[in-house]
Design a protein around this motif. Sequence first.
Motif, PDB file in Angstrom:
ATOM      1  N   LEU A   1       0.826  -1.210   0.000  1.00 32.97           N
ATOM      2  CA  LEU A   1       0.000   0.000   0.000  1.00 32.97           C
ATOM      3  C   LEU A   1       0.858   1.257   0.000  1.00 32.97           C
ATOM      4  O   LEU A   1       0.552   2.227  -0.699  1.00 32.97           O
ATOM      5  CB  LEU A   1      -0.942  -0.005   1.206  1.00 32.97           C
ATOM      6  CG  LEU A   1      -2.057  -1.049   1.182  1.00 32.97           C
ATOM      7  CD1 LEU A   1      -2.788  -1.074   2.514  1.00 32.97           C
ATOM      8  CD2 LEU A   1      -3.016  -0.772   0.040  1.00 32.97           C
ATOM      9  N   TYR A   2       1.944   1.238   0.771  1.00 38.07           N
ATOM     10  CA  TYR A   2       2.847   2.384   0.810  1.00 38.07           C
ATOM     11  C   TYR A   2       3.478   2.617  -0.559  1.00 38.07           C
ATOM     12  O   TYR A   2       3.526   3.750  -1.053  1.00 38.07           O
ATOM     13  CB  TYR A   2       3.938   2.165   1.863  1.00 38.07           C
ATOM     14  CG  TYR A   2       5.024   3.224   1.832  1.00 38.07           C
ATOM     15  CD1 TYR A   2       4.828   4.438   2.473  1.00 38.07           C
ATOM     16  CD2 TYR A   2       6.217   3.008   1.155  1.00 38.07           C
ATOM     17  CE1 TYR A   2       5.810   5.424   2.439  1.00 38.07           C
ATOM     18  CE2 TYR A   2       7.192   3.982   1.115  1.00 38.07           C
ATOM     19  CZ  TYR A   2       6.986   5.187   1.759  1.00 38.07           C
ATOM     20  OH  TYR A   2       7.949   6.150   1.711  1.00 38.07           O
ATOM     21  N   GLU A   3       3.967   1.546  -1.175  1.00 35.06           N
ATOM     22  CA  GLU A   3       4.609   1.666  -2.480  1.00 35.06           C
ATOM     23  C   GLU A   3       3.619   2.132  -3.548  1.00 35.06           C
ATOM     24  O   GLU A   3       3.971   2.926  -4.421  1.00 35.06           O
ATOM     25  CB  GLU A   3       5.251   0.337  -2.879  1.00 35.06           C
ATOM     26  CG  GLU A   3       6.477   0.001  -2.055  1.00 35.06           C
ATOM     27  CD  GLU A   3       7.091  -1.340  -2.395  1.00 35.06           C
ATOM     28  OE1 GLU A   3       6.485  -2.123  -3.166  1.00 35.06           O
ATOM     29  OE2 GLU A   3       8.175  -1.627  -1.872  1.00 35.06           O
ATOM     30  N   LYS A   4       2.390   1.670  -3.461  1.00 34.79           N
ATOM     31  CA  LYS A   4       1.368   2.083  -4.427  1.00 34.79           C
ATOM     32  C   LYS A   4       1.010   3.562  -4.246  1.00 34.79           C
ATOM     33  O   LYS A   4       0.845   4.285  -5.226  1.00 34.79           O
ATOM     34  CB  LYS A   4       0.125   1.220  -4.250  1.00 34.79           C
ATOM     35  CG  LYS A   4      -0.940   1.457  -5.278  1.00 34.79           C
ATOM     36  CD  LYS A   4      -2.095   0.488  -5.089  1.00 34.79           C
ATOM     37  CE  LYS A   4      -3.169   0.725  -6.134  1.00 34.79           C
ATOM     38  NZ  LYS A   4      -4.294  -0.198  -5.951  1.00 34.79           N
ATOM     39  N   ALA A   5       0.919   4.005  -2.995  1.00 34.71           N
ATOM     40  CA  ALA A   5       0.521   5.392  -2.727  1.00 34.71           C
ATOM     41  C   ALA A   5       1.627   6.387  -3.048  1.00 34.71           C
ATOM     42  O   ALA A   5       1.358   7.475  -3.561  1.00 34.71           O
ATOM     43  CB  ALA A   5       0.104   5.535  -1.265  1.00 34.71           C
ATOM     44  N   THR A   6       2.874   6.033  -2.764  1.00 30.33           N
ATOM     45  CA  THR A   6       3.973   6.982  -2.939  1.00 30.33           C
ATOM     46  C   THR A   6       4.738   6.775  -4.234  1.00 30.33           C
ATOM     47  O   THR A   6       5.424   7.694  -4.691  1.00 30.33           O
ATOM     48  CB  THR A   6       4.975   6.885  -1.774  1.00 30.33           C
ATOM     49  OG1 THR A   6       5.562   5.581  -1.767  1.00 30.33           O
ATOM     50  CG2 THR A   6       4.306   7.176  -0.443  1.00 30.33           C
ATOM     51  N   GLY A   7       4.693   5.574  -4.793  1.00 33.56           N
ATOM     52  CA  GLY A   7       5.460   5.279  -5.998  1.00 33.56           C
ATOM     53  C   GLY A   7       6.924   5.005  -5.707  1.00 33.56           C
ATOM     54  O   GLY A   7       7.730   4.876  -6.618  1.00 33.56           O
TER      55      GLY A   7
END
Length: 74
Positions: free
Chosen positions: A59-65
Motif C-alpha cells: 500500500l505504501y509503495e502504491k501510494a507513494t510510488g
Amino acid sequence: MDALKKFAGGSSSGNTANTQPTGEKKDYGDKIAGFMNKKQGNKVSDQQLESGTDTVRGLYEKATGKKVDPKYSN
C-alpha cells in the motif's frame, strides 16, 4: 533430553509452526510487528504478521510510488 530442549526453548515434538523457514530473515517491519503483537498479548502467527507487513508495504509503495528499502521490509 526433552526437558533440556524445552528449557533451551526448543520443541521435543518438532513443531515449528511459529518459526519462519530456514534462510528467511525477519526485516525491521516484521520485528516491530512481532514485538507489538507480543506486548499487546495478541495471538497472531508469524505468517499472519508477515502477510500484514507485506500488505502495508504494498500500500505504501502504491501510494507513494517509491520502493521500500529491503532492510526495512522485504
